[in-house]
Design a protein around this motif. Structure first.
Motif, short mmCIF file in Angstrom:
data_model
loop_
_atom_site.label_atom_id
_atom_site.label_comp_id
_atom_site.label_asym_id
_atom_site.label_seq_id
_atom_site.Cartn_x
_atom_site.Cartn_y
_atom_site.Cartn_z
N MET A 61 2.19 12.68 5.94
CA MET A 61 3.42 11.99 5.54
C MET A 61 3.10 10.90 4.53
O MET A 61 2.12 10.18 4.68
N GLY A 62 3.92 10.79 3.48
CA GLY A 62 3.79 9.70 2.52
C GLY A 62 4.29 8.41 3.17
O GLY A 62 5.40 8.36 3.68
N ASN A 63 3.44 7.39 3.20
CA ASN A 63 3.79 6.13 3.85
C ASN A 63 3.65 4.95 2.90
O ASN A 63 2.75 4.91 2.07
N LEU A 64 4.58 4.01 3.04
CA LEU A 64 4.56 2.76 2.29
C LEU A 64 4.26 1.65 3.28
O LEU A 64 4.83 1.63 4.38
N GLY A 65 3.39 0.73 2.91
CA GLY A 65 3.02 -0.34 3.82
C GLY A 65 2.98 -1.69 3.14
O GLY A 65 2.90 -1.79 1.91
N GLN A 88 0.83 -1.20 0.00
CA GLN A 88 0.00 0.00 0.00
C GLN A 88 0.87 1.26 0.00
O GLN A 88 1.97 1.25 0.53
N TYR A 89 0.34 2.31 -0.60
CA TYR A 89 0.94 3.63 -0.49
C TYR A 89 -0.16 4.60 -0.12
O TYR A 89 -1.26 4.54 -0.69
N ILE A 118 7.98 7.28 4.14
CA ILE A 118 9.01 7.42 3.12
C ILE A 118 9.14 8.88 2.68
O ILE A 118 10.03 9.22 1.93
N GLN A 119 8.21 9.72 3.17
CA GLN A 119 8.27 11.16 2.89
C GLN A 119 7.90 11.88 4.19
O GLN A 119 6.74 11.98 4.55
N GLU A 120 8.93 12.35 4.91
CA GLU A 120 8.72 13.01 6.20
C GLU A 120 7.93 14.30 6.05
O GLU A 120 7.97 14.95 5.00
N GLU A 121 7.25 14.67 7.12
CA GLU A 121 6.57 15.96 7.18
C GLU A 121 7.59 17.01 7.62
O GLU A 121 8.23 16.86 8.68
N ASP A 122 7.75 18.05 6.83
CA ASP A 122 8.63 19.17 7.17
C ASP A 122 7.86 20.09 8.10
O ASP A 122 6.86 20.69 7.70
N LEU A 123 8.31 20.19 9.35
CA LEU A 123 7.63 21.03 10.34
C LEU A 123 8.16 22.46 10.33
O LEU A 123 7.70 23.29 11.10
N GLY A 124 9.13 22.74 9.45
CA GLY A 124 9.71 24.08 9.36
C GLY A 124 10.88 24.22 10.32
O GLY A 124 11.00 23.49 11.31
N ASP A 142 -4.80 9.20 11.27
CA ASP A 142 -5.47 8.30 10.33
C ASP A 142 -4.65 8.18 9.06
O ASP A 142 -3.66 8.88 8.87
N MET A 143 -5.06 7.26 8.20
CA MET A 143 -4.32 7.02 6.96
C MET A 143 -5.31 6.66 5.86
O MET A 143 -6.24 5.88 6.07
N ILE A 144 -5.08 7.20 4.69
CA ILE A 144 -5.81 6.82 3.48
C ILE A 144 -4.78 6.26 2.52
O ILE A 144 -3.75 6.89 2.27
N ALA A 145 -5.04 5.03 2.03
CA ALA A 145 -4.04 4.37 1.19
C ALA A 145 -4.73 3.62 0.05
O ALA A 145 -5.87 3.19 0.16
N VAL A 146 -3.99 3.47 -1.03
CA VAL A 146 -4.41 2.61 -2.13
C VAL A 146 -3.42 1.46 -2.17
O VAL A 146 -2.21 1.65 -1.90
N GLY A 147 -3.91 0.27 -2.45
CA GLY A 147 -3.01 -0.88 -2.42
C GLY A 147 -3.38 -1.95 -3.41
O GLY A 147 -4.50 -1.96 -3.97
N LEU A 148 -2.44 -2.85 -3.62
CA LEU A 148 -2.65 -4.05 -4.43
C LEU A 148 -2.51 -5.25 -3.53
O LEU A 148 -1.56 -5.36 -2.76
N ASN A 149 -3.46 -6.18 -3.63
CA ASN A 149 -3.44 -7.42 -2.86
C ASN A 149 -3.35 -8.59 -3.82
O ASN A 149 -3.97 -8.59 -4.90
#
Length: 182
Positions: free
Chosen positions: A51-55, A40-41, A76-82, A172-179
């Protein structure tokens, strides 16, 4: 900067180790029931931080409509807090998943998870901290079979809130994935 590179390498090693472990254990699980695995991404949100996450996930069907599933996700993509500060997360969960029959389906899952937060405040405060949240986790999804052994899913997951000194951060997380079934 060297520490950040080492941290990113450690996260990648954790993800690779989890993939190898899932690949090694799922064939054994498939002999007891139909096993599956997925990738999933998505976007993991903690209040205003995205944050961009890979699962990865894997599970075993108990019957045609119910499965036990485990998942791991990492930033895989950190949140830049400034100001040179950043936030990243990784998490692991175990769920009971119910799915409607058919080539187009809906599903829901409920279980427990642990989410680890790496908060780098060296730019503004001169230190780093790690926190975690554990607890009830649930999700809803919709999917469609794209082949006999493959499906694509859109999944929403509500993770435990993080409490930092009386301030609560919803996660929370919203992701699209392949199973892929085995």
């Amino acid at each position: 900067m060297h520490f950040q590179t080492a941290l990113e390498n450690l996260r990648m090693k954790k993800l690779i180790a989890a993939c190898v472990l899932a690949a090694a254990t799922l064939p054994a699980a498939a002999t007891a029931g139909e096993g599956y695995f997925g990738v999933q991404y998505g976007t993991f949100s903690s209040e205003d931080a995205d944050m961009g996450n890979l699962g990865i996930s894997g599970g075993m069907k108990i019957n045609d409509n119910v499965a036990v599933e485990a998942m791991y996700t990492t930033t895989i993509q950190e949140e830049d807090l400034g100001g040179g500060d950043s936030l990243s997360v990784s998490g692991f969960g175990v769920f009971l998943k119910a799915q409607s029959p058919g080539d187009v389906y809906v599903n829901g899952r409920i279980g427990v998870s642990k989410v680890d937060y790496d908060i780098d405040l060296t730019g503004s405060w001169g230190f780093k901290m790690a926190e975690d949240a554990n607890g009830l986790t649930f999700g809803l999804g919709v999917g469609a079979k794209i082949a006999d052994n493959a499906s694509v899913e859109l999944q929403y997951t509500k993770f435990p809130d993080l409490d930092l000194g009386g301030v609560t951060f919803a996660n929370d997380m919203i992701a699209v994935g392949l199973n892929f079934s085995m």
